[in-house]
Design an enzyme around this catalytic site. Structure first.
Site, PDB file in Angstrom:
ATOM      1  N   CYS A  83       0.698  -1.409  -0.003  1.00 59.38           N
ATOM      2  CA  CYS A  83      -0.054  -0.016  -0.005  1.00 59.38           C
ATOM      3  C   CYS A  83       0.783   1.309  -0.130  1.00 59.38           C
ATOM      4  CB  CYS A  83      -1.005  -0.033   1.159  1.00 59.38           C
ATOM      5  SG  CYS A  83      -1.970   1.586   1.438  1.00 59.38           S
ATOM      6  N   CYS A  86       0.562   3.239   3.665  1.00 61.15           N
ATOM      7  CA  CYS A  86       1.319   2.751   4.754  1.00 61.15           C
ATOM      8  C   CYS A  86       2.278   1.622   4.731  1.00 61.15           C
ATOM      9  CB  CYS A  86       0.107   2.625   5.624  1.00 61.15           C
ATOM     10  SG  CYS A  86      -0.722   0.803   5.199  1.00 61.15           S
ATOM     11  N   CYS A 131      -6.929  -1.078   1.837  1.00 64.39           N
ATOM     12  CA  CYS A 131      -5.828  -1.682   2.865  1.00 64.39           C
ATOM     13  C   CYS A 131      -6.686  -1.634   4.182  1.00 64.39           C
ATOM     14  CB  CYS A 131      -4.579  -0.588   2.937  1.00 64.39           C
ATOM     15  SG  CYS A 131      -3.638  -0.623   4.071  1.00 64.39           S
ATOM     16  N   CYS A 134      -4.600   1.424   6.598  1.00 63.08           N
ATOM     17  CA  CYS A 134      -5.083   2.813   6.510  1.00 63.08           C
ATOM     18  C   CYS A 134      -6.145   3.105   5.937  1.00 63.08           C
ATOM     19  CB  CYS A 134      -3.619   3.544   5.860  1.00 63.08           C
ATOM     20  SG  CYS A 134      -3.605   3.035   4.090  1.00 63.08           S
ATOM     21  N   CYS A 154      -8.475  -5.706  -9.236  1.00 63.48           N
ATOM     22  CA  CYS A 154      -8.168  -4.870 -10.325  1.00 63.48           C
ATOM     23  C   CYS A 154      -7.601  -3.639  -9.460  1.00 63.48           C
ATOM     24  CB  CYS A 154      -9.496  -4.380 -11.115  1.00 63.48           C
ATOM     25  SG  CYS A 154      -8.921  -3.221 -12.556  1.00 63.48           S
TER      26      CYS A 154
END
Length: 165
Positions: A83, A86, A131, A134, A154
């Site tokens: 991510c 984070c 995520c 975060c 996707c």
């Protein structure tokens, strides 16, 4: 007049009940494990300062980047996709495949690090994933991917960073 109002009230109430039952909230186990994460306390202004504009728009505002614009589409090295908000690992490189859609696509995800919700943004229900640490928007899940899962995560390339092994 009363008949029309009561019918409208009934339809609106039924719709609200149906929608509320479709969308898992922060009760997802994957999200609960990160409930006390410092990434959950970052303000909108701090996110704007931390992230490039396109990444901010996707991660914090659920925008979608233009297809075929991400350099991650061409990434083929061994490593992990994390991510961008984070650094939480989300995908392993061996799970990536060419979907022909213009966005990085994966058939598997590190499940404990992803949360989902139902998204009605285009008028039809889709599974949005984000995520778990975060809560940054990543993309949407479709059931048209390759074996062994049949899934296609996707992903917006600007929501990820690649870490080579």
């Amino acid at each position: 007049m009363t008949h029309a109002l009561s019918r409208r009230h009934l339809l609106l109430t039924a719709g609200a009940v149906a929608v509320s039952g479709c969308s898992p909230g922060p009760a997802d186990a994957s999200e609960r494990q990160y409930a006390n994460s410092p990434f959950r306390r970052i303000t909108d202004a701090q996110w704007r300062a931390r992230l490039p504009r396109a990444s901010y728009d996707v991660l914090r505002r659920e925008a979608t980047e233009r297809p075929y614009t991400s350099p991650l589409n061409e990434e083929s090295r061994t490593g992990t996709y994390v991510c961008r908000g984070c650094d939480l690992p989300l995908f392993r490189s061996q799970w990536k495949f060419e979907s022909g859609t213009g966005w990085p696509s994966f058939y598997e995800v590190i499940a404990a690090n992803i949360g989902t919700k139902t998204d009605f943004g285009i008028g039809i229900p889709r599974t949005e994933y984000h995520c778990a640490r975060c809560l940054g928007h990543q993309g949407h899940l479709f059931m048209d991917g390759p074996r062994p899962t049949g899934k296609r995560y996707c992903n917006n390339g600007v929501a990820l960073t690649f870490k080579a092994a």
